[in-house]
Structure formats: structure tokens, C-alpha cells
Design a protein around this motif. Structure first.
Motif, PDB file in Angstrom:
ATOM      1  N   CYS A   9     -14.153 -31.638 -54.991  1.00 22.16           N
ATOM      2  CA  CYS A   9     -13.129 -32.184 -55.881  1.00 22.16           C
ATOM      3  C   CYS A   9     -12.254 -31.072 -56.466  1.00 22.16           C
ATOM      4  O   CYS A   9     -12.726 -29.972 -56.711  1.00 22.16           O
ATOM      5  CB  CYS A   9     -13.845 -32.932 -57.003  1.00 22.16           C
ATOM      6  SG  CYS A   9     -12.764 -33.540 -58.302  1.00 22.16           S
ATOM      7  N   TYR A  11     -11.088 -30.902 -59.448  1.00 19.42           N
ATOM      8  CA  TYR A  11     -11.090 -30.816 -60.910  1.00 19.42           C
ATOM      9  C   TYR A  11     -12.286 -30.034 -61.470  1.00 19.42           C
ATOM     10  O   TYR A  11     -12.349 -28.831 -61.308  1.00 19.42           O
ATOM     11  CB  TYR A  11     -10.950 -32.208 -61.522  1.00 19.42           C
ATOM     12  CG  TYR A  11      -9.639 -32.892 -61.141  1.00 19.42           C
ATOM     13  CD1 TYR A  11      -8.416 -32.302 -61.475  1.00 19.42           C
ATOM     14  CD2 TYR A  11      -9.609 -34.094 -60.435  1.00 19.42           C
ATOM     15  CE1 TYR A  11      -7.204 -32.907 -61.122  1.00 19.42           C
ATOM     16  CE2 TYR A  11      -8.411 -34.703 -60.088  1.00 19.42           C
ATOM     17  CZ  TYR A  11      -7.210 -34.108 -60.429  1.00 19.42           C
ATOM     18  OH  TYR A  11      -6.028 -34.709 -60.081  1.00 19.42           O
ATOM     19  N   CYS A  12     -13.244 -30.669 -62.112  1.00 20.88           N
ATOM     20  CA  CYS A  12     -14.125 -29.943 -63.036  1.00 20.88           C
ATOM     21  C   CYS A  12     -15.219 -29.118 -62.359  1.00 20.88           C
ATOM     22  O   CYS A  12     -15.373 -29.125 -61.146  1.00 20.88           O
ATOM     23  CB  CYS A  12     -14.707 -30.903 -64.066  1.00 20.88           C
ATOM     24  SG  CYS A  12     -16.189 -31.767 -63.537  1.00 20.88           S
ATOM     25  N   GLN A  15     -17.822 -29.672 -59.411  1.00 20.66           N
ATOM     26  CA  GLN A  15     -17.397 -29.471 -58.027  1.00 20.66           C
ATOM     27  C   GLN A  15     -18.127 -30.423 -57.078  1.00 20.66           C
ATOM     28  O   GLN A  15     -18.765 -30.007 -56.092  1.00 20.66           O
ATOM     29  CB  GLN A  15     -17.571 -27.999 -57.614  1.00 20.66           C
ATOM     30  CG  GLN A  15     -16.462 -27.116 -58.146  1.00 20.66           C
ATOM     31  CD  GLN A  15     -15.084 -27.585 -57.658  1.00 20.66           C
ATOM     32  OE1 GLN A  15     -14.730 -27.433 -56.495  1.00 20.66           O
ATOM     33  NE2 GLN A  15     -14.314 -28.196 -58.566  1.00 20.66           N
ATOM     34  N   CYS A  16     -18.009 -31.700 -57.400  1.00 19.28           N
ATOM     35  CA  CYS A  16     -18.654 -32.734 -56.595  1.00 19.28           C
ATOM     36  C   CYS A  16     -18.233 -32.615 -55.132  1.00 19.28           C
ATOM     37  O   CYS A  16     -17.057 -32.393 -54.821  1.00 19.28           O
ATOM     38  CB  CYS A  16     -18.254 -34.110 -57.112  1.00 19.28           C
ATOM     39  SG  CYS A  16     -18.916 -34.444 -58.748  1.00 19.28           S
ATOM     40  N   CYS A  47     -16.364 -39.313 -60.093  1.00 16.04           N
ATOM     41  CA  CYS A  47     -15.692 -40.048 -61.162  1.00 16.04           C
ATOM     42  C   CYS A  47     -14.296 -40.455 -60.675  1.00 16.04           C
ATOM     43  O   CYS A  47     -13.876 -40.073 -59.579  1.00 16.04           O
ATOM     44  CB  CYS A  47     -15.634 -39.228 -62.450  1.00 16.04           C
ATOM     45  SG  CYS A  47     -14.349 -37.974 -62.472  1.00 16.04           S
ATOM     46  N   LYS A  49     -11.434 -39.459 -61.429  1.00 13.93           N
ATOM     47  CA  LYS A  49     -10.509 -38.349 -61.154  1.00 13.93           C
ATOM     48  C   LYS A  49     -10.711 -37.829 -59.731  1.00 13.93           C
ATOM     49  O   LYS A  49      -9.741 -37.579 -59.016  1.00 13.93           O
ATOM     50  CB  LYS A  49     -10.713 -37.216 -62.166  1.00 13.93           C
ATOM     51  CG  LYS A  49     -10.398 -37.615 -63.596  1.00 13.93           C
ATOM     52  CD  LYS A  49     -10.500 -36.454 -64.574  1.00 13.93           C
ATOM     53  CE  LYS A  49     -11.905 -35.883 -64.717  1.00 13.93           C
ATOM     54  NZ  LYS A  49     -12.935 -36.841 -65.178  1.00 13.93           N
ATOM     55  N   GLY A  50     -11.970 -37.671 -59.341  1.00 11.63           N
ATOM     56  CA  GLY A  50     -12.232 -37.218 -57.983  1.00 11.63           C
ATOM     57  C   GLY A  50     -11.760 -38.236 -56.957  1.00 11.63           C
ATOM     58  O   GLY A  50     -11.119 -37.894 -55.959  1.00 11.63           O
ATOM     59  N   PRO A 184     -20.800 -37.864 -62.953  1.00 14.17           N
ATOM     60  CA  PRO A 184     -21.896 -37.910 -61.986  1.00 14.17           C
ATOM     61  C   PRO A 184     -23.127 -37.109 -62.432  1.00 14.17           C
ATOM     62  O   PRO A 184     -24.223 -37.322 -61.911  1.00 14.17           O
ATOM     63  CB  PRO A 184     -21.285 -37.288 -60.717  1.00 14.17           C
ATOM     64  CG  PRO A 184     -19.816 -37.471 -60.881  1.00 14.17           C
ATOM     65  CD  PRO A 184     -19.567 -37.332 -62.355  1.00 14.17           C
TER      66      PRO A 184
HETATM   67  S1  SF4 Z   1     -15.461 -36.092 -59.279  1.00 12.49           S
HETATM   68 FE1  SF4 Z   1     -15.247 -36.016 -61.507  1.00 12.49          FE
HETATM   69  S2  SF4 Z   1     -17.138 -35.068 -62.212  1.00 12.49           S
HETATM   70 FE2  SF4 Z   1     -16.978 -34.635 -60.014  1.00 12.49          FE
HETATM   71  S3  SF4 Z   1     -15.974 -32.634 -59.897  1.00 12.49           S
HETATM   72 FE3  SF4 Z   1     -14.385 -34.194 -59.790  1.00 12.49          FE
HETATM   73  S4  SF4 Z   1     -13.705 -34.429 -61.911  1.00 12.49           S
HETATM   74 FE4  SF4 Z   1     -15.687 -33.395 -61.981  1.00 12.49          FE
END
Ligand code: SF4
Ligand SMILES: Nc1nc2c(c(=O)[nH]1)N[C@H]1C(S)=C(S)[C@@H](COP(=O)(O)OP(=O)(O)OC[C@H]3O[C@@H](n4cnc5c(=O)[nH]c(N)nc54)[C@H](O)[C@@H]3O)O[C@H]1N2
Ligand SMILES: Nc1nc2c(c(=O)[nH]1)N[C@H]1C(S)=C(S)[C@@H](COP(=O)(O)OP(=O)(O)OC[C@H]3O[C@@H](n4cnc5c(=O)[nH]c(N)nc54)[C@H](O)[C@@H]3O)O[C@H]1N2
Ligand SMILES: [Mo]
Length: 695
Positions: A9, A11-12, A15-16, A47, A49-50, A184
Motif C-alpha cells: 500500500c 500509505y501508512c 505497509q499492507c 483499510c 485507503k489501501g 488491519p
Molecule cells: S491498507 Fe490501510 S492500514 Fe494497510 S498500509 Fe494501507 S493505509 Fe495502512
């Protein structure tokens, strides 16, 4: 052979893992997100966002050609790459010639890959030869990093894999709201509880995470230091210390013990607002837990002008009770940005060189200079921290190159920072979208992102991961690495070969530069990352990865963890009759950071369309606000206005605002840039405000 690409991912810091697949041959740039259930951290879960991340790849919402400011109209207009890079080189040369090398600043980001962060630091030190580089990670986990370093001799967010959380006996989650900030990961906390473990959440708000807890303590913002000291006091008073562990594996206990004894529970109750019985209950759950216990902090206690001492107080609690350096026990920081961990290890921080080496250490300078092929004496010294750097713009810093941050929205006292940015002689911004900060630039460079490029990221566990290119970038867009190469060619052609556009080539050099450093990546390769679901650093050449740190020794010279005696002190700004309420700030589930990417994603915007002021019914009644009424939050620095959201799930003396928006709801117009004396972290989590009905 699958036509899907395994990646992570954008974003955060979790790192899903995810799998990307083109939706059809006629739409090669349109990607579908598929589950990647074999990746251990999130096991397929994502989530919103991902799930919605591909929306920002769409050229309709992003930059696809360089923009330069037209002298006549003052507008940003399209330009060729050649012209844009020439203009940046000219802006840099002009600032250097009239004001010296340190007149050029660089501001980076914790979302950049390791290869980008490494190259940006190298570019600043050898091409620009400026000391003035720092990055947004300073706003993120720098306090936890400093406290971790002084206690353990090294700073890695979590010294154990996330999965260990589910198997310990008790977790104290301090100022962390994973239900919204890393959904997650919640399953590790619910699994902990299903196995009979206890979850304690410390947050001035009854968050979705606090709802899941066995015990929720709601301290007044800015008082976590007192709370941790109160718990340590009880540990000592009730003889719950682990004397054997203290004697064998730590130093400095006596002074720390004495400092804690001055913090009586009744006094702590007065400071924090947390009743003594709750303090006792939390201490008991933590001390009784089997087979171990953990304290995890996030931005709540860290983003304070005493964030380092606050984290030290929590670490002291772990050390005094033997809850560190053992399996299923320890202190950890939940880092935030995608590469919040790696971003601070490879040289974009003002005082650091790659491999977590210190810029003022002669041996470190010599090693890194030899990898870079330059004279160690030519490397500049440490520069200013992020806020101090932004505050100096237009003063002794005349030109700025910015990559991977949007400080007009995310910096504290943002109205002032915006004015400083506008006072620059020259600003260049590389971004994927026209962020509020990019909109102020003289030159804007459109860069590739996430699924369009390959590179490594280091997640909150210290696990180095590979993000793979899944799709071709739109025409006209180049990578950050190509930008640095293009600028090096113009500013110092003899050094340009040291800025290859291929990430894997840079990673090979990063491995050598980090070899022997605290964050040793020399044994990590792209192949190994792919084969092993990521590789935990430190991992020296020929050595093994380190999923769990400190089990035999801490990373200090004598192998012992170091207690630091700390005492409570008030927030930089206390309430008074003019500013009687505390403002704290943070995040919501559907928006990310300054919102540059998520505010351009339709479904996230629908879920979270704008800012709000969360306040308690008692305070709402005093202010005369009903649900949805526009409420003004004023501090000594500025004002923000947003609709009231009234809930009993917040302390009556506190209001909360998410910081994801620009415009009149910009929370950072109000926040306090008071800095921690060690980490230089601003006090985003507490300032004194007045709350009024805005008419
Ligand atoms: S899917 Fe959501 S929780 Fe997972 S890395 Fe992306 S932003 Fe973070
Ligand atoms: N949805 C979403 N997820 C994200 C991000 C995002 O922007 N949006 N950003 C990522 C990044 S970079 C980061 S750093 C992480 C941050 O992740 P978190 O730290 O979980 O997020 P925050 O909302 O900043 O703060 C957490 C909690 O601290 C509480 N708090 C406020 N003041 C205090 C205090 O004085 N003491 C204590 N104990 N608690 C306090 C707030 O009420 C809030 O619930 O999230 C990452 N994940
Ligand atoms: N009031 C308040 N303020 C806060 C916080 C808080 O809790 N409260 N939290 C702080 C924290 S923890 C953080 S981490 C900061 C984050 O705040 P920022 O530093 O502003 O972070 P982002 O919004 O993620 O900005 C990243 C920018 O880089 C762009 N970008 C994304 N990927 C790339 C890339 O690969 N290359 C380039 N060149 N650009 C890219 C994005 O489009 C975006 O414009 O905010 C801080 N500000
Ligand atoms: Mo962050």
C-alpha cells in the motif's frame, strides 16, 4: 504466469501487502486491488485507503507535466522537463552565489522509498553541499526515536514482529488509535484479548480503539509523563520491580527510582485527571501479565514538547518490571508513514548519514564519504530540525527543494510556515498532485508514485519490503530518482553517475553505505526480500535478519539498557482564562495526513468530507453550540473554524480536530510549534485555545 503484481500500500507504516491487476487489456492503467493473503502483517486485509489507492494513479487528479511560474502572469504554466530542471538549477545557483551553500534547503518525507531518502540525503550533502536538510519524520516519531536510542542504543519502531502482540499478556497502548490509523492491525489486539490478554488504552478521547479496551484511562492532554511516573511509583511502592533483571541488564536505576518516588498517585491524579484506582488497576494488569507485557506508544505522548522524556518514562516502566529484552515483552513505537522507519535511517534527517550513522561522528563521515567518492571534510555538518528549517525560509535559507511533504497543511503554526514559504526566493516541489504547498512553487515536477516504480520500504516492525512497479506511469512523468539525476547533471556533472535512475542500483550502494552501521542493510537484497516476506534489519552481509532485538543484549556499548531519570513538567502552553480549553489533534480513518492524496479520492472524501471540532456536551452547552454548528477554535497563533461534533467520548476540558484539511478548517493554523529540546518534535498534541460559536 500471473498478470498480477504483488506489492504494498502507498500509505501508512503497516505497509499492507496487496496484489494489483490491470482491469482489462483496453485499460492498462486502471488497476484492481486484490487480496494478498500470504503476506504475514495484514494477511489480505486492507483499510479503505489501501483499497482505493489506485484512484490517485488516475491522470485526471494528478500532475502529468512540469509547471513553471510565468514571470508576467504569476501563474503556473506547463513547461518541458528541460526548462523545469534548468530553472531549478538556476534558482539553486543564484541562492548559493548570493548567500552561500547553506542558503539552499531540502525537505524530504517519510513516505519516500529507502532509495529516494538515501539519494536525497546524498544529493544535499555532496551536490548541494548544504547542511540544511530535514524531513517530515521529525513531526512523526522523532521523540520515540531519541528515547529508544538513549535507552537501548538503537531505535527501531517495534523490536519484535506485530504478531507477537497477540501472544503477550498485556498491552498498554498510549496515544494510539489503530482502529482508525492502521485498521488491519486491530486483529492483533482483538486476538490478544481472545487469548485472555489485557488491553489498556490511554487516550483523552474514547476512540474506537478505546472501546475495545479492558481499561481506558483518559488523561488530560500533555500529562502522559506524570501518568507513567505514577505507575512506576506504584510498581516500587508495591515491590513489583524485577530486581534480578534490573541488576543484570540495566544501569541508572537508583536515580530513576528516586525521581518516580516524588510522583505520588494522588498528585498524579490531580495532574492527569486519572483516578488513583484506575492507575492502580493499570499497574496491576501490567505487572500480573503472563507471559509478558508491552507498552506501545504512538503520536499521543510523542508529539509533545516533552515527548522524549515521556517515552523514556514508559521505557523506564518496562525496564523496572523486566518487561523488555525478553520474548513477548518490550517497548515499541508504532511508526506512522509508509517508510517512517527507513526514511530516518538513510540520511534525510539533519544529523544523520545512511545506516543510522551520525553526521558528527568522524568514522561515520569517513565511511560514507568513501562510498560516495568524496572527501569526508567536504561533507557539511548537522543542520536544523524540520520546524526550525521551515521557520528559517526567506531568512538565511533562500531556496528550497521539497519532496514528499505538504507543510502548508501539516506543519505546526501553518499560517506562519506558509508565509515563510512565500517569502522564499525560489521553491521547487516534486509531487504527484498539486498540493497546497506545490501550488506556491516556482517549479513543480510531476513524479511517479508507488505502483509506477520499484523501491524498498521499511515498515513499523523494521521489516524491509519491496514495492514493485505494476503499471507504466503516464507520459510526461518522471521518478524522484530521475529528478535528482537531472539536477546533479546540471549542478555537478562529475557526480551525476552517483545518481542512477534505477532503484536497485541505488539499493546496492545503500547496502554498502549502511554496512557496519546501526541500521545495517548490507545483507538485504531484492531477491531475499521477495523470498522471505521482507527482511528485518539489522541484517549484515552474510548474517541473519533480526526479527526480535535485545533478547541477549541491548545495543549500548556495555549491552545494558539505560534508565533515564525524568520528572513531569507542564505543557509548553497551559490554559488560562483567555484560553481555557486544550486542543489536541490527530487523524480520521478515511483521510491520510495533509489529505493531498486522499482528498482526491472520491470514496474517501465521501466518507470523511471535511474537518470538525469534537467537543463534550458540557463544553458545547457553555459555548452554545449544537451539533453541526460552526465553531471557532482560537489560539495565540491563529483560528480554525469547523462544524461541532458533540460527544461524551472526550474530556470536557479538551477539543479535538483532525488535521487533514486546508482552508478555514486547518487545525495547524492553531497548533503550537514549541519543540522538544532533544528531538525537536513540535507539540501538535496540546495547546491552549478558546472555543466560540462562529457566526
Ligand atoms: S491498507 Fe490501510 S492500514 Fe494497510 S498500509 Fe494501507 S493505509 Fe495502512
Ligand atoms: N487514517 C489514517 N491513518 C494513518 C495516518 C493518517 O493520516 N490517517 N497517518 C499515519 C501516520 S504518519 C501516523 S504518525 C500514524 C499516527 O497514528 P496515531 O498515533 O494512532 O494517530 P493520532 O490520531 O495522531 O493520535 C492517536 C491518539 O492520540 C490521542 N491523543 C491526543 N493527545 C494525547 C495526549 O496528550 N496523550 C495521549 N495519551 N493521547 C493523546 C488522540 O486522541 C488520538 O486518538 O497514523 C498513520 N496512519
Ligand atoms: N496538527 C497535527 N499536525 C500534524 C500531525 C498531527 O498529528 N497533528 N502529524 C504529523 C505527522 S505524524 C506527519 S507524518 C506529518 C505528515 O504530513 P505531510 O508531511 O504533509 O505528509 P503527506 O500529506 O503524506 O504529504 C506527502 C506529500 O508528498 C506527495 N507524495 C506522495 N508520494 C510521493 C513520492 O513518492 N514522491 C514525491 N515527491 N511526493 C510524493 C503527496 O502527494 C503529498 O503531497 O503531519 C504532521 N502534522
Ligand atoms: Mo506520521
Amino acid at each position: 504466469m500471473s498478470d498480477a503484481t504483488d506489492t504494498h500500500c502507498p500509505y501508512c507504516s503497516l505497509q499492507c501487502g496487496m496484489r494489483l491487476k490491470a482491469t482489462g487489456p483496453d485499460q492498462p492503467r486502471s488497476l484492481e486491488v486484490l487480496e494478498r493473503s500470504d503476506f504475514p502483517v495484514n494477511r489480505g486485509a486492507l483499510c479503505g485507503k489501501g483499497q482505493s489507492a489506485p484512484a490517485v494513479l488516475d491522470s485526471a487528479v494528478r500532475l502529468t507535466e512540469p509547471l513553471v511560474r510565468d514571470q508576467a502572469s504569476g501563474e503556473l504554466v506547463p513547461a518541458s522537463w528541460e526548462e523545469a530542471l534548468e530553472r531549478i538549477a538556476a534558482g539553486i545557483r543564484s541562492a548559493q552565489q548570493s548567500h552561500g551553500l547553506d542558503a539552499v534547503g531540502v525537505f524530504g518525507g517519510g513516505g519516500l522509498t529507502n532509495e529516494k531518502a538515501y539519494s536525497l540525503g546524498k544529493f544535499a550533502r555532496i551536490v548541494l553541499r548544504t547542511s540544511q536538510i530535514d524531513y517530515n519524520g521529525r513531526f512523526c516519531m522523532s521523540s520515540a526515536a531519541a528515547a529508544g536510542n538513549r535507552a537501548f542504543g538503537v531505535d527501531r519502531g517495534l523490536p519484535f514482529p506485530m504478531a507477537d502482540i497477540a501472544r503477550t499478556g498485556c498491552v498498554i497502548l498510549v496515544g494510539s488509535n489503530p482502529a482508525e490509523t492502521m485498521p488491519p492491525a486491530l486483529r492483533y489486539f482483538t486476538e490478544l484479548r481472545e487469548r485472555g490478554g489485557k488491553l489498556i488504552v490511554i487516550d483523552p478521547r474514547r476512540t474506537r480503539t478505546a472501546e475495545l479496551a479492558d481499561l481506558h484511562l483518559a488523561p488530560r492532554p500533555g500529562t502522559d509523563l506524570a501518568l507513567a511516573l505514577g505507575m512506576l511509583h506504584l510498581v516500587v511502592a508495591e515491590a513489583r520491580t524485577d530486581e534480578e533483571f534490573i541488576a543484570a541488564r540495566t544501569t541508572g536505576w537508583e536515580e530513576t527510582r528516586a525521581a518516580a518516588m516524588a510522583h505520588w498517585p494522588e498528585h498524579v491524579e490531580r495532574v492527569t485527571g486519572v483516578p488513583v484506582p484506575q492507575l492502580r488497576e493499570a499497574t496491576r494488569l501490567f505487572c500480573d501479565a503472563e507471559p509478558g507485557a508491552m507498552v506501545l506508544t504512538a503520536r499521543g505522548p510523542e508529539q509533545q514538547a516533552k515527548g522524549v522524556d515521556t517515552v523514556s518514562a514508559w521505557i523506564n516502566l518496562c525496564l523496572a518490571t523486566g518487561r523488555a529484552g525478553r520474548p513477548l515483552s518490550g517497548y515499541g513505537c508504532l511508526t506512522g508513514q509508509g517508510n517512517g522507519q527507513g526514511g530516518r535511517e538513510h540520511g534525510q534527517k539533519a544529523d544523520q548519514l545512511p545506516g543510522y550513522r551520525m553526521l558528527n561522528d568522524p568514522a561515520a563521515r569517513a565511511h560514507v564519504a568513501s562510498v560516495w567518492g568524496v572527501d569526508p571534510d567536504s561533507l557539511p555538518g548537522p543542520g536544523r530540525s524540520a520546524y526550525e528549517l521551515l521557520d528559517a525560509l526567506g531568512g538565511d535559507i533562500r531556496a528550497l527543494l521539497l519532496m514528499g511533504s505538504n507543510p502548508v497543511v501539516s506543519a505546526p503554526r501553518a499560517t506562519h510556515v506558509e508565509a515563510r514559504i512565500k517569502s522564499l526566493d525560489f521553491l521547487a516541489v516534486a509531487d504527484v498532485v498539486l498540493s497546497e504547498t506545490a501550488a506556491l512553487a516556482d517549479v513543480v515536477l510531476p513524479v511517479t508514485q508507488w505502483a509506477e516504480e520499484t523501491g524498498t520500504m521499511t515498515n513499523l516492525e523494521g521489516r524491509v519490503l519491496l514495492r514493485r512497479r505494476a503499471v507504466d506511469p503516464p507520459d510526461g512523468v518522471r521518478s524522484d530518482l530521475a529528478v535528482l539525476r537531472g539536477l546533479a547533471e546540471r549542478l555537478a556533472p562529475e557526480l551525476a553517475a552517483g545518481f542512477p535512475p534505477a532503484a536497485e542500483e541505488i539499493f546496492a550502494e545503500l547496502r554498502r553505505a549502511s554496512a557496519g552501521g546501526k541500521a545495517d542493510y548490507s545483507g538485504i537484497s531484492y531477491e531475499r526480500i521477495e523470498a522471505e516476506d521482507g527482511v528485518f534489519w539489522p541484517c549484515p552481509e552474510g548474517g541473519s535478519p533480526t526479527p526480535r532485538m535485545f533478547l541477549d543484549r541491548f545495543a549500548t556499548p556495555d549491552g545494558r539498557a539505560v534508565f533515564t531519570p525524568v520528572s513531569h513538567r507542564p505543557a509548553a502552553e497551559e490554559t488560562n482564562p483567555d484560553y481555557p480549553v486544550l486542543l489536541t489533534t490527530g487523524r480520521v480513518l478515511a483521510q491520510y495526513q495533509s489529505g493531498a492524496q486522499t482528498r482526491r479520492t472520491a470514496e474517501l472524501n465521501e466518507a470523511s468530507p471535511g474537518p470538525y471540532v469534537q467537543l463534550h456536551p458540557e463544553l458545547a452547552a457553555r459555548v452554545g453550540a449544537a451539533e453541526g454548528d460552526p465553531v471557532a477554535v482560537l489560539s495565540r497563533r491563529g483560528r480554525a473554524v469547523a462544524p461541532a461534533r458533540i460527544t461524551a467520548g472526550i474530556r470536557p476540558d479538551t477539543v479535538f480536530m483532525p488535521f487533514h484539511w486546508a482552508g478555514e478548517g486547518r487545525a495547524n493554523a492553531v497548533t503550537n510549534p514549541a519543540l522538544d529540546p532533544i528531538s525537536r518534535m513540535p507539540e501538535f498534541k496540546v495547546c491552549a485555545v478558546r472555543v466560540e460559536l462562529a457566526t
